[in-house]
Scaffold this active site. Structure first.
Site, short mmCIF file in Angstrom:
data_model
loop_
_atom_site.label_atom_id
_atom_site.label_comp_id
_atom_site.label_asym_id
_atom_site.label_seq_id
_atom_site.Cartn_x
_atom_site.Cartn_y
_atom_site.Cartn_z
N ARG A 77 -8.65 -0.94 31.51
CA ARG A 77 -9.73 -0.81 32.65
C ARG A 77 -10.73 -0.40 31.90
O ARG A 77 -10.80 0.71 31.35
CB ARG A 77 -9.27 -0.14 33.92
CG ARG A 77 -8.37 -0.81 34.82
CD ARG A 77 -7.93 0.30 35.89
NE ARG A 77 -7.16 -0.36 37.05
CZ ARG A 77 -6.02 -0.05 37.04
NH1 ARG A 77 -5.39 0.81 35.99
NH2 ARG A 77 -4.91 -0.75 37.98
N HIS A 133 0.90 -1.17 0.08
CA HIS A 133 0.12 0.03 0.01
C HIS A 133 0.91 1.11 -0.08
O HIS A 133 0.55 2.22 -0.71
CB HIS A 133 -0.89 -0.18 1.30
CG HIS A 133 -1.76 1.16 1.14
ND1 HIS A 133 -1.41 2.21 2.01
CD2 HIS A 133 -2.98 1.27 0.82
CE1 HIS A 133 -2.48 2.99 1.79
NE2 HIS A 133 -3.53 2.56 1.08
N GLU A 179 -6.30 -12.21 41.61
CA GLU A 179 -6.41 -11.09 42.43
C GLU A 179 -6.86 -11.46 43.73
O GLU A 179 -7.05 -10.60 44.65
CB GLU A 179 -7.53 -9.88 41.78
CG GLU A 179 -7.09 -9.44 40.63
CD GLU A 179 -7.91 -8.18 40.08
OE1 GLU A 179 -7.70 -7.18 40.17
OE2 GLU A 179 -8.95 -8.67 39.58
C1 PEP Z 1 -5.30 -4.92 40.62
O1 PEP Z 1 -6.00 -5.31 41.59
O2 PEP Z 1 -3.88 -5.26 40.74
C2 PEP Z 1 -5.67 -4.54 39.41
C3 PEP Z 1 -4.72 -4.37 38.44
O3 PEP Z 1 -6.95 -3.96 39.26
P1 PEP Z 1 -7.63 -2.73 40.06
O4 PEP Z 1 -6.22 -1.92 40.36
O5 PEP Z 1 -8.21 -2.08 38.87
O6 PEP Z 1 -8.41 -3.32 40.94
MG MG Z 2 -8.00 -5.33 41.08
#
Ligand code: PEP
Ligand code: MG
Length: 759
Positions: A491, A398, A635
């Site tokens: 996020r 392109h 988490e």
């Molecule tokens: C975390 O918990 O480490 C994470 C990245 O998510 P958040 O900070 O959005 O809870």
């Molecule tokens: Mg988190």
């Protein structure tokens, strides 16, 4: 005439068969080997638009459109395409198309012959107006139902956003540009590429041939840097062979669908075309040029040692490039990068590195655009540039076609210009030799100052990927400019917060489509900024206290400790309608080509939740692992302890959310300043859970990353690299430091191992 075989068409039939169709007719009539086929003419398209009664509807959408408003442009394009796809083709036309297809099947001796369906716009392939990359092609279509379906898709592709934009820019009236569709027996090429019957940069009488493995798509799209050959047409002497590292190819899977795969290791640097094949191609080129009476640009393929031409058109840009200003070379600095000369001429200016489409407005008049590979959306910015340099592609990609058409010097296939050249430094580009020199050539350009003292260290390469966390789409550009290897955490909460409306309210008001669009539009900004690098979209993790202020948020429950409350995947499984909208939004983006987006779920406490989330994703017709990479955050200690069980359920990747993992392991509320001094990710218990997760994932071959704040802390990152983490996702401002730490940690591992061997 609604449908016509190639045998009944010639090059003057552009108005009926489009450029592609007319040239395939001409080649067939000239006895050049071309896979057989027919053309559904532009008049069929006209008949369809008239008899379906949709012409006025479509034109009135276009009349109201401001093409410079890209979101309105995309919406109008989607609307028009839907109108076309949803309208029936007139019965008599359907019958005729079926008859021609059945006849083709008989001719090639196959039931349901495998065909390629290609758009052939009546304004396409005309001199001065190459519409490179504007309309669609569908490969490996078989059976009359699908043939008819994809013909309609081709018609609809006349209204892709970028095609609409291009017509406006070039003052083509939408209603005057018709589209024909070529239906042609699929050539299952072992090797394929392009051939110019003269050097398109200089007009020299040589055959310039590019070739790569598999179908020609890889060369035309610029996905590979192909081998480059030059053959003197006088005596068929091979004057140049440049073998490239060909990383990908298009081939057929068992079902006959074409797929992009890695070139087998032993073929990557293997020469594609033998001397004999080059001579055969050159002879074919001479025949084609003699037949047309002018230099031609062709696409060729070898299938089981048989040579075919798939395409021929006049070279649109001969002789209109800037001067080949060789004497400017006298004051040039060192060569910074080398590639292929794709559009001749010298250009000077300041480097602007474009790693995503949102950065295009960095390009001011006279800058040098440096990018991985250009796309049709970049054309307006390409026009402002004085020169173009790309990492990828060959002389027919392109970037090459458009820059030749625009008369802008261009060097393609450099491999590393986007990482080697430095933003805002002055360079001089030789689009004939394919070289980029340090500094502004004073004889060429006196007005622009050379940026002095710009000695930067070589780029740092790490095996462990260093990615960025992104929360707001506006920040994506800056994050991408760090050269991050993707987004390890997108996020969703902030995307929702910018709409000002609680997602639950969208659902309660029956406005699901709006919710899907809000998510998709915002995520697209990030996916664009990083494309094609991976972006992990994390589904909504909405603590009740953060969403309370939104319109519709008044119904949020008042919780004693929202951090331990109704958030993450547990909440989403209670409110599946929101989650489904998120899946639909990502699905929609995949359908638009943003296949770089993966999905991950937050805050899971049991494998059962993962199972349920995946089932909901399947329910919206988006199959985890098959259609989209599906992963999870670790988490909660429970998830780290039970990681094997999750792996059994099936996950493509894991990301350690250490912000939450720390608070849940230590019983320290991360939002509570009174206990803040007790909050540390380096607590041995937290580090043990991290190490365990990384090692279990490594054993199972599951990608493991980190996106909590610990991933932005260099001395913690050093440990994680030692545990074998596959990627680290940091805040944009920490990326440079983290990258250095990762590199040092990796080197230390290598050094330690080497020392051990010596002991
Ligand atoms: C975390 O918990 O480490 C994470 C990245 O998510 P958040 O900070 O959005 O809870
Ligand atoms: Mg988190």
């Amino acid at each position: 005439m609604y449908v016509e075989k190639f045998e009944g068409l010639n090059k003057s039939d552009i108005g009926i068969a489009g450029g592609k169709g007319a040239n395939l007719g001409e080649l067939t009539q000239a006895g050049i080997p071309v896979p057989p086929g027919f053309v559904v003419t532009a008049q069929s398209y006209e008949k369809f638009m008239n008899e379906a009664g949709i012409n006025d509807k479509v034109m009135s959408i276009l009349e109201e459109l401001d093409v410079n408003d890209s979101s309105a442009l995309n919406k109008a394009a989607d609307k028009i395409k839907k109108i076309i796809i949803d309208s029936p083709i007139p019965e008599d036309l359907t019958i005729t198309i079926r008859e021609f297809y059945n006849e083709l099947c008989q001719r090639v001796g196959e039931d349901d012959a495998d065909v390629a369906i290609r758009s052939s716009a009546t304004a396409e392939d005309l001199p001065e107006a190459s519409f490179a990359g504007q309309q669609d092609t569908f490969l490996h279509v078989s059976g009359d139902e699908d043939v008819i379906r994809y013909i309609k898709e081709c018609w609809a592709s006349l209204f892709e956003g970028r095609a609409i934009f291009y017509r406006e820019e070039n003052n083509f009236e939408h209603s005057k540009v018709l589209i024909a569709v070529v239906v042609q027996k699929m050539a299952n090429a072992d090797k394929a590429g392009v051939m110019f019957t003269v050097n398109p940069s200089t007009g020299e009488e040589i055959a310039l041939i590019e070739g790569s493995w598999g179908l020609g798509e890889s060369v035309v799209s610029g996905d590979v840097t192909p081998d480059n050959y030059q053959v003197d047409k006088k005596d068929n002497k091979i004057i140049n062979v440049t073998i490239s590292d060909k990383k990908v190819m298009y081939t057929n899977d068992e079902k006959g669908t074409s797929i992009k795969v890695d070139v087998p290791e032993d073929m990557r640097n293997q020469r594609v075309l033998s001397d004999e094949e080059l001579v055969e191609l050159t002879e074919m080129g001479k025949r084609v040029q003699a037949h047309y009476g002018e230099p031609m640009d062709t696409e060729w393929a070898f299938e089981n040692n048989h040579l075919f031409l798939l395409q021929a058109r006049p070279i649109t840009t001969l002789g209109d490039g800037p001067n080949n200003d060789d004497d400017a070379a006298s004051d040039l600095g060192d060569v910074l990068v080398r590639g292929l000369g794709a559009s001749p001429g010298m250009a000077t200016g300041n480097v602007k590195i474009i790693l995503d489409i949102d950065e295009l407005n960095k390009i001011q008049d006279g800058d040098i655009m440096v990018t991985t590979m250009t796309t049709p959306d970049m054309v307006p910015a390409m026009k402002r540039a004085s020169g173009i340099v790309t990492d990828e592609g060959g002389v027919t990609c392109h970037a090459s076609i458009i820059s030749r058409e625009l008369g802008i010097p261009c060097v393609v296939g450099t491999g590393d210009a986007t990482t080697t050249l430095k933003e805002n430094t002055g360079v001089t580009l030789d689009g004939k030799k394919g070289l980029v020199f340090e500094g502004i050539s004073q004889t060429k350009e006196e007005a622009v100052n050379v940026v002095a003292g710009n000695v930067e260290a070589a780029p740092i390469i790490t095996v462990t990927e260093v990615k960025a966390n992104v929360s707001m789409p506006e920040a994506a550009e800056k994050a991408a400019a760090t050269g991050a290897d993707g987004v390890g955490l997108l996020r969703t909460e902030h995307l929702m917060l910018t709409s000002g409306i609680h997602p639950g309210k969208f659902i309660a008001d029956g406005r699901e489509d709006e919710l899907i669009d809000t998510i998709a539009d915002n995520v697209q900004i990030v996916a664009d900024a990083f494309y094609p690098k991976p972006v992990w979209y994390r589904t909504l993790d909405a603590p009740t206290d953060e969403f309370i202020t939104l319109e519709g948020g008044e119904n949020e429950p008042r919780e004693h400790n929202p951090m331990l409350g109704w958030r993450g995947i547990r909440r989403e499984l209670d409110q599946p309608e929101i989650l489904k909208c998120e899946f639909k939004a990502i699905k929609k983006l995949h359908e638009k080509g943003y296949t770089n987006i993966g999905i991950m779920i937050p805050l899971s406490q049991s494998p059962e939740e993962l199972k349920k989330a995946k089932a909901l994703c399947s329910e919206v017709g988006f199959e985890p692992h098959k259609d989209v990479d599906f992963g999870m955050m670790v988490e909660i200690p429970a998830a780290a302890i039970m990681i094997d069980e999750y792996i059994k359920v099936g996950i493509d990747f894991v990301s350690l959310g250490t912000n939450d993992l720390t608070q849940y392991t230590l019983a320290v509320d991360r939002n509570n300043e009174f206990v803040a001094k007790h909050y540390t990710e380096e607590h041995p218990a937290v580090m043990k859970l991290i190490e365990r997760t990384i090692k279990k994932c490594a054993e199972a071959g599951v990608t493991c990353s980190i996106c909590g704040q610990a991933g932005s802390v260099p001395h913690i990152v050093e440990k994680l690299v030692g545990y074998g983490i596959t990627s680290v996702s940091s805040n944009a401002d920490a990326i440079a430091d983290v990258r250095k730490t990762v590199a040092r940690a990796e080197q230390k591992i290598i050094l330690d191992a080497a020392r051990k061997r010596l002991e």
